[in-house]
Design a protein around this motif. Structure first.
Motif, PDB file in Angstrom:
ATOM      1  N   LEU A  80     -56.185  30.922  21.375  1.00 22.54           N
ATOM      2  CA  LEU A  80     -57.032  30.216  22.331  1.00 22.54           C
ATOM      3  C   LEU A  80     -57.327  28.791  21.857  1.00 22.54           C
ATOM      4  O   LEU A  80     -57.475  27.866  22.667  1.00 22.54           O
ATOM      5  N   SER A  81     -57.399  28.595  20.553  1.00 22.28           N
ATOM      6  CA  SER A  81     -57.725  27.288  20.000  1.00 22.28           C
ATOM      7  C   SER A  81     -56.588  26.274  20.138  1.00 22.28           C
ATOM      8  O   SER A  81     -56.778  25.102  19.815  1.00 22.28           O
ATOM      9  N   ASP A  82     -55.449  26.715  20.611  1.00 23.91           N
ATOM     10  CA  ASP A  82     -54.335  25.791  20.863  1.00 23.91           C
ATOM     11  C   ASP A  82     -54.422  25.176  22.257  1.00 23.91           C
ATOM     12  O   ASP A  82     -53.588  24.338  22.624  1.00 23.91           O
ATOM     13  N   THR A  83     -55.399  25.580  23.030  1.00 17.72           N
ATOM     14  CA  THR A  83     -55.624  24.974  24.343  1.00 17.72           C
ATOM     15  C   THR A  83     -55.989  23.507  24.155  1.00 17.72           C
ATOM     16  O   THR A  83     -56.999  23.175  23.532  1.00 17.72           O
ATOM     17  N   ALA A  84     -55.145  22.632  24.669  1.00 20.75           N
ATOM     18  CA  ALA A  84     -55.304  21.193  24.425  1.00 20.75           C
ATOM     19  C   ALA A  84     -54.286  20.437  25.269  1.00 20.75           C
ATOM     20  O   ALA A  84     -53.471  21.040  25.977  1.00 20.75           O
ATOM     21  N   VAL A  85     -54.335  19.119  25.171  1.00 19.77           N
ATOM     22  CA  VAL A  85     -53.313  18.273  25.788  1.00 19.77           C
ATOM     23  C   VAL A  85     -52.352  17.824  24.692  1.00 19.77           C
ATOM     24  O   VAL A  85     -52.789  17.416  23.607  1.00 19.77           O
ATOM     25  N   TYR A  86     -51.061  17.925  24.976  1.00 25.30           N
ATOM     26  CA  TYR A  86     -50.035  17.574  24.001  1.00 25.30           C
ATOM     27  C   TYR A  86     -49.260  16.364  24.507  1.00 25.30           C
ATOM     28  O   TYR A  86     -48.758  16.349  25.628  1.00 25.30           O
ATOM     29  N   TYR A  87     -49.180  15.339  23.663  1.00 24.10           N
ATOM     30  CA  TYR A  87     -48.513  14.093  24.023  1.00 24.10           C
ATOM     31  C   TYR A  87     -47.221  13.913  23.233  1.00 24.10           C
ATOM     32  O   TYR A  87     -47.195  14.114  22.015  1.00 24.10           O
TER      33      TYR A  87
END
Lengths: 112, 115
Positions: A80-87
């Motif tokens: 769940l902690s990988d929920t993020a925006v990846y650029y």
């Protein structure tokens, strides 16, 4: 400047492997590929960087095919902690930070 | 090693006012860059300072300015604030070089609201 194209969003479940592909058709010979991760209300955080073939660190792997026109960020067994925006960023060595375009990024949502 | 710190974390101003934001880079880092992040435009590069000199500049109007001190700490100033200046302002530091090969370390940002 090399333009990058990423999916706007992706969904996954805990424990799955997630692959985010970035297209950069006009990448130049001296361009490198870098990925950053950003959580809400925080600054971006460096994940991984590569030039060709495969790069792996403790967080992710980066796959770059021979023609270098795309790259794939692989996150093993997401939580769940990988929920993020990846650029995905593409730019020349010593080209200046003004040459790096963050773009809209890929919003990854990891579900229980 | 302490990370990049930014002050203040939150700020509310009114149109026409001016604002100064502060950034302390990681110890030993000599390059400091500033970015503006908004929902509509995303993350945009403002400028970069190295050894007290502006080394690179983005496409922002002259109302946006910055400076760097001898201890590498940096400030950015926005004069005559407009509603559209409401954003998260991020500071990033790196060792020396400027480019994709030099990892940038970002601070938590200053969230500016212009009313």
């Amino acid at each position: 400047l090399a333009k990058t194209t990423q999916p706007i969003s992706m969904d996954s479940y805990e424990g799955q492997e997630v692959n985010i592909t970035c297209s950069h058709n006009n990448i130049a010979t001296n361009d490198y590929i870098t990925w950053y991760q950003q959580f809400p209300s925080q600054g971006p955080r460096f994940i991984i960087q590569g030039y060709k073939t495969k790069v792996t660190n403790e967080v992710a792997s980066l796959f770059i095919p021979a023609d270098r026109k795309s790259s794939t960020l692989s996150l093993p067994r997401v939580s769940l902690s990988d929920t993020a925006v990846y650029y995905c960023l593409v730019g020349p060595v010593s080209g200046g930070y003004n040459k790096l375009i963050f773009g809209a990024g890929t919003r990854l949502a990891v579900h229980p | 090693k302490a990370g990049v710190t930014q002050t203040p974390r939150y700020l509310i101003k009114t149109r026409g006012q001016q604002v100064t934001l502060s950034c302390s880079p990681i110890s030993g880092h000599r390059s400091v860059s500033w970015y503006q992040q908004t929902p509509g435009q995303g993350l945009q590069f403002l400028f970069e300072y190295f050894s007290e000199t502006q080394r690179n500049k983005g496409n922002f109007p002259g109302r946006f300015s910055g400076r760097q001190f001898s201890n590498s700490r940096s400030e950015m100033n926005v004069s005559t604030l407009e509603l559209g200046d409401s954003a998260l302002y991020l500071c990033a530091s790196s060792l020396e070089a400027s480019g994709i090969q030099e990892t940038q370390y970002f601070g938590p940002g200053t969230r500016l609201l212009v009313l």
